[in-house]
Design an enzyme around this catalytic site. Structure first.
Site, short mmCIF file in Angstrom:
data_model
loop_
_atom_site.label_atom_id
_atom_site.label_comp_id
_atom_site.label_asym_id
_atom_site.label_seq_id
_atom_site.Cartn_x
_atom_site.Cartn_y
_atom_site.Cartn_z
N GLY A 31 -15.38 28.02 -12.06
CA GLY A 31 -16.58 27.91 -12.87
C GLY A 31 -16.94 29.20 -13.59
O GLY A 31 -16.19 30.16 -13.59
N LEU A 33 -17.20 29.35 -16.87
CA LEU A 33 -16.01 29.27 -17.72
C LEU A 33 -16.15 30.10 -19.01
O LEU A 33 -17.23 30.24 -19.56
CB LEU A 33 -15.73 27.81 -18.08
CG LEU A 33 -15.60 26.86 -16.87
CD1 LEU A 33 -15.33 25.44 -17.34
CD2 LEU A 33 -14.49 27.32 -15.92
N HIS A 37 -10.38 30.26 -19.49
CA HIS A 37 -10.31 28.92 -18.90
C HIS A 37 -10.10 27.88 -20.00
O HIS A 37 -9.33 26.94 -19.84
CB HIS A 37 -11.62 28.58 -18.18
CG HIS A 37 -11.99 29.52 -17.07
ND1 HIS A 37 -13.00 30.44 -17.20
CD2 HIS A 37 -11.51 29.66 -15.80
CE1 HIS A 37 -13.13 31.11 -16.07
NE2 HIS A 37 -12.23 30.67 -15.21
N GLY A 147 -3.57 30.77 -15.26
CA GLY A 147 -3.51 31.89 -16.19
C GLY A 147 -2.64 33.04 -15.68
O GLY A 147 -2.62 33.32 -14.49
N GLN A 153 -1.21 35.09 -8.33
CA GLN A 153 -1.59 33.72 -7.97
C GLN A 153 -0.63 32.71 -8.60
O GLN A 153 -0.18 31.77 -7.95
CB GLN A 153 -3.02 33.45 -8.45
CG GLN A 153 -3.45 32.00 -8.36
CD GLN A 153 -4.91 31.83 -8.71
OE1 GLN A 153 -5.76 32.01 -7.87
NE2 GLN A 153 -5.21 31.49 -9.95
N LYS A 184 -10.58 38.70 -20.29
CA LYS A 184 -11.78 37.91 -19.98
C LYS A 184 -11.79 37.54 -18.51
O LYS A 184 -10.74 37.19 -17.95
CB LYS A 184 -11.81 36.65 -20.84
CG LYS A 184 -12.14 36.95 -22.28
CD LYS A 184 -12.45 35.70 -23.06
CE LYS A 184 -12.69 36.02 -24.53
NZ LYS A 184 -14.09 36.16 -24.89
N SER A 185 -12.95 37.64 -17.89
CA SER A 185 -13.08 37.30 -16.48
C SER A 185 -14.53 36.95 -16.20
O SER A 185 -15.45 37.56 -16.77
CB SER A 185 -12.67 38.50 -15.62
OG SER A 185 -13.13 38.33 -14.28
P1 AMP Z 1 -10.94 31.41 -11.90
O1 AMP Z 1 -12.07 30.53 -12.32
O2 AMP Z 1 -11.22 32.86 -12.07
O3 AMP Z 1 -10.39 31.04 -10.55
O4 AMP Z 1 -9.77 31.11 -12.92
C1 AMP Z 1 -9.28 29.81 -13.10
C2 AMP Z 1 -8.00 29.88 -13.90
O5 AMP Z 1 -8.26 30.46 -15.17
C3 AMP Z 1 -6.92 30.74 -13.22
O6 AMP Z 1 -5.67 30.11 -13.37
C4 AMP Z 1 -6.99 32.02 -14.01
O7 AMP Z 1 -5.77 32.73 -14.02
C5 AMP Z 1 -7.34 31.52 -15.38
N1 AMP Z 1 -7.92 32.61 -16.18
C6 AMP Z 1 -9.01 33.35 -15.84
N2 AMP Z 1 -9.22 34.30 -16.77
C7 AMP Z 1 -8.26 34.16 -17.71
C8 AMP Z 1 -7.93 34.85 -18.91
N3 AMP Z 1 -8.64 35.88 -19.35
N4 AMP Z 1 -6.86 34.42 -19.62
C9 AMP Z 1 -6.12 33.38 -19.19
N5 AMP Z 1 -6.38 32.68 -18.06
C10 AMP Z 1 -7.43 33.07 -17.32
#
Ligand code: AMP
Length: 281
Positions: A31, A33, A37, A147, A153, A184-185
């Site tokens: 979430g 997002l 995402h 990602g 992971q 992005k995070s």
């Molecule tokens: P998360 O919500 O942080 O667990 O991320 C969910 C998915 O989105 C994971 O597979 C992450 O690797 C991917 N993701 C998060 N940030 C990015 C990004 N900046 N670029 C590409 N994928 C991402």
């Protein structure tokens, strides 16, 4: 688009889709997002007839001292982003829907999970593998999207799929960055203005590493030293690791002879950020 909270409801919807021969993509997320995402969701929408986005803040992948409680949440904005990007179902279960009180079965992986983030987060990947396998069993997707941002992971999930003979294609998607280079995070929201500026050191240091490798450097020590030097120039940054690892096994390599991942984890203030690049020989 439907927002679904129970396992039964997701199963029923997917069963109906599959009975008419439709393919299903799954995008697992926690979430809050953003465009990273969104790129995964867009890929799934373009490659499958139906897309399920799971939004689940998975408690078992957080250690007690980590940020489960403070992790940012915005369910309404998340739902809109999913709908606008073409998702068919958002699966948003409560913790009690995913874990019985006496839950005691886990997926534990050796080797790949011991290095990099696994060193400072020793139970993290057990939590990730367990929840992802559960989501795979619930949704039964043809493809699942992860990602490169979380490169370890992605490698771990690919290995779990291979080792446990899961009939699912794992699709890795490129890192989406802010215009100034910061990956992005959801956790970037923790950064204050000064820290946000300091966080640019991650991308800057990796660019330095890429330049070195492009110029022919193959000795990991020299690459690590160059990246470390750039990060150390930023007073707010504290290094967790700077590593050059085999792209498949996630084990340190001394000399680059096969495909590698160059990965870093850096604390900016209290926020731990990760970033990486891959190099193919
Ligand atoms: P998360 O919500 O942080 O667990 O991320 C969910 C998915 O989105 C994971 O597979 C992450 O690797 C991917 N993701 C998060 N940030 C990015 C990004 N900046 N670029 C590409 N994928 C991402």
């Amino acid at each position: 688009m439907r927002i679904v909270k129970t396992i039964d409801e997701v199963r029923k919807a997917v069963k109906e889709w599959k009975s008419t021969g439709l393919s299903v993509g799954l995008v697992p997320t926690m979430g809050y997002l953003h465009e990273g995402h969104q790129s995964l969701i867009a890929n799934s929408v373009s490659q499958n007839d139906k897309t399920v986005v799971s939004i689940f803040l998975n408690p078992i992948q957080f250690a007690p001292n980590e940020d489960l409680e403070s992790y940012p949440r915005d369910p309404e904005r998340d739902a809109k982003l999913c709908e606008d990007t073409g998702a068919d179902i958002v699966f948003r279960p409560e913790v009690s829907e995913m874990y019985h009180d006496d839950f005691c079965t886990y997926v534990d992986m050796d080797i790949l999970t011991k290095n990099l983030c696994g060193k400072s987060r020793p139970t993290h990947f057990r939590g990730v593998c367990t929840v992802v396998l559960k989501l795979f069993n619930i949704v039964k997707p043809d493809r699942a999207y992860f990602g490169q941002k979380d490169a370890q992971q992605l490698a771990v999930i690919k290995r779990m799929v291979r080792d446990l003979n899961l009939d699912i294609e794992i699709v890795g998607c490129p890192i989406v960055r802010e215009s100034d280079g910061l990956a992005k995070s959801s956790r970037n929201t923790y950064l204050n203005e000064k820290e946000r500026q300091a966080a640019l050191v991650l991308d800057r240091s990796l660019k330095n590493g890429i330049e070195l490798i492009d110029a022919g450097e193959r000795n990991s020590k020299n690459i690590i030293a160059a990246i470390t030097e750039v990060i150390r120039s930023e007073p707010l940054a504290e290094i967790d690791y700077v590593s050059v690892v085999d792209a498949v096994s996630m084990q340190d390599v001394d000399v680059i002879e096969n495909d590698v991942l160059v990965a870093i984890a850096v604390k900016i203030g209290r926020t731990r950020l990760i970033d990486n690049f891959s190099f193919s020989v």
